[in-house]
Enzyme design. Structure first.
Site, short mmCIF file in Angstrom:
data_model
loop_
_atom_site.label_atom_id
_atom_site.label_comp_id
_atom_site.label_asym_id
_atom_site.label_seq_id
_atom_site.Cartn_x
_atom_site.Cartn_y
_atom_site.Cartn_z
N LYS A 48 -18.00 53.92 -0.75
CA LYS A 48 -18.14 52.59 -0.58
C LYS A 48 -19.57 52.64 0.37
O LYS A 48 -20.63 53.52 -0.17
CB LYS A 48 -17.24 52.45 0.72
CG LYS A 48 -15.52 52.53 0.46
CD LYS A 48 -14.90 51.73 1.55
CE LYS A 48 -13.31 51.92 1.81
NZ LYS A 48 -12.46 51.45 2.73
N TYR A 107 -9.03 44.02 -2.77
CA TYR A 107 -8.54 43.80 -1.16
C TYR A 107 -7.05 42.96 -1.33
O TYR A 107 -7.13 42.47 0.04
CB TYR A 107 -9.18 43.72 -0.67
CG TYR A 107 -9.92 45.40 -0.06
CD1 TYR A 107 -8.40 46.37 0.48
CD2 TYR A 107 -11.26 45.51 -0.88
CE1 TYR A 107 -9.81 48.00 -0.25
CE2 TYR A 107 -11.49 46.72 -0.69
CZ TYR A 107 -10.78 48.35 -0.22
OH TYR A 107 -11.13 49.00 -0.17
N PHE A 141 -8.24 41.20 8.73
CA PHE A 141 -10.18 42.29 8.96
C PHE A 141 -10.59 41.94 7.54
O PHE A 141 -11.64 42.48 7.37
CB PHE A 141 -10.15 43.45 9.26
CG PHE A 141 -8.69 44.03 8.50
CD1 PHE A 141 -9.71 44.77 6.53
CD2 PHE A 141 -7.43 44.59 8.86
CE1 PHE A 141 -8.32 45.74 6.37
CE2 PHE A 141 -6.88 45.27 8.40
CZ PHE A 141 -6.58 45.28 7.30
N ASN A 152 -15.33 52.95 6.07
CA ASN A 152 -14.82 54.88 6.02
C ASN A 152 -15.28 55.55 5.28
O ASN A 152 -14.59 56.61 4.77
CB ASN A 152 -13.19 54.43 6.60
CG ASN A 152 -12.67 54.07 5.60
OD1 ASN A 152 -13.24 53.08 4.95
ND2 ASN A 152 -11.32 53.41 5.36
N HIS A 164 -12.52 55.28 -0.55
CA HIS A 164 -11.09 54.41 -1.04
C HIS A 164 -10.05 55.07 -1.97
O HIS A 164 -10.60 55.67 -2.78
CB HIS A 164 -11.31 53.48 -1.51
CG HIS A 164 -10.03 52.64 -1.89
ND1 HIS A 164 -8.74 52.42 -1.06
CD2 HIS A 164 -9.35 52.45 -3.33
CE1 HIS A 164 -7.90 51.90 -1.67
NE2 HIS A 164 -8.36 52.29 -2.94
N GLU A 218 -5.23 50.03 -9.91
CA GLU A 218 -7.30 50.08 -9.59
C GLU A 218 -7.65 50.31 -10.30
O GLU A 218 -9.35 49.93 -10.75
CB GLU A 218 -6.87 50.75 -8.86
CG GLU A 218 -5.95 49.70 -7.17
CD GLU A 218 -6.22 50.66 -5.90
OE1 GLU A 218 -5.75 50.31 -4.82
OE2 GLU A 218 -6.76 52.28 -6.06
P1 CMP Z 1 -9.04 51.00 2.32
O1 CMP Z 1 -8.29 52.48 1.80
O2 CMP Z 1 -10.16 51.03 1.31
O3 CMP Z 1 -7.99 50.32 2.06
C1 CMP Z 1 -8.32 48.88 3.58
C2 CMP Z 1 -9.05 49.12 4.10
O4 CMP Z 1 -9.76 48.28 5.05
C3 CMP Z 1 -9.15 50.70 4.72
O5 CMP Z 1 -9.65 51.40 3.91
C4 CMP Z 1 -10.16 49.85 5.66
O6 CMP Z 1 -11.87 50.83 5.52
C5 CMP Z 1 -10.32 48.29 5.95
N1 CMP Z 1 -10.34 48.26 7.20
C6 CMP Z 1 -10.98 47.61 7.97
N2 CMP Z 1 -10.66 47.03 9.34
C7 CMP Z 1 -8.47 47.47 9.52
C8 CMP Z 1 -7.99 47.42 10.08
N3 CMP Z 1 -8.19 47.54 11.21
N4 CMP Z 1 -6.65 48.29 9.73
C9 CMP Z 1 -6.74 49.24 8.44
N5 CMP Z 1 -8.09 49.04 8.02
C10 CMP Z 1 -9.09 48.67 8.31
#
Ligand code: CMP
Length: 140
Positions: free
Chosen positions: A11, A51, A59, A114, A117, A128
């Site tokens: 990311k 997404y 979010f 984070n 993914h 995906e």
């Molecule tokens: P990812 O695995 O990319 O899938 C969805 C993403 O939403 C997740 O990782 C997080 O980085 C992001 N995200 C942001 N805020 C939240 C939240 N409150 N709870 C869960 N995912 C979140």
């Protein structure tokens, strides 16, 4: 246990801090093989579509904005039980809950930033991967 593929995104928080190599080292040390990889700038439409399962979540808008805030590296990973193996290497979604030795524990900044993914199932991995790669771009 079988040879599988999963989809990965490094990311924008990780590309910004120039730690894509550190992520790839942890992927390879876990026994996964990077069989396709490209660095791209996602468009807003691509991020919204990717997404879309989260579009009702509070979010969603911030997540889409974050994912287009800089380049990402999209990858196809191959290995034994690749989906589960990669989820183990990534660690918990929120780095505050991530275990020692995981990518998110080592590198992630927050639940949004984070660092990586990974697909959550075989079925989603195939969907995906098809968003970003054609079959001839994947060389195992
Ligand atoms: P990812 O695995 O990319 O899938 C969805 C993403 O939403 C997740 O990782 C997080 O980085 C992001 N995200 C942001 N805020 C939240 C939240 N409150 N709870 C869960 N995912 C979140």
């Amino acid at each position: 246990m079988s040879l599988q593929r999963t989809f990965s995104i490094i990311k924008p928080d990780a590309t910004r801090r120039n730690v894509t190599g550190a992520v790839n080292k942890m992927i390879e040390e876990a026994g996964l093989r990077i069989v396709a990889q490209k660095r791209i700038q996602m468009t807003e439409a691509q991020a919204q579509e990717f997404y879309s399962v989260h579009k009702e979540r509070p979010f969603y808008g911030e997540l889409v904005s974050f994912m287009i805030s800089g380049p990402v590296v999209v990858q196809v990973l191959e290995g034994t039980d690749a989906v589960a193996t990669y989820r183990g290497v990534m660690g918990a979604t929120n780095p505050a809950d991530a275990e020692e030795g995981t990518i998110r524990k080592a590198l992630a900044e927050s639940i949004e930033a984070n660092s990586v993914h990974g697909s959550d199932s075989d079925e989603n991995a195939a969907i995906e991967i098809a968003h970003f790669f054609t079959e001839d771009e994947i060389v195992g």
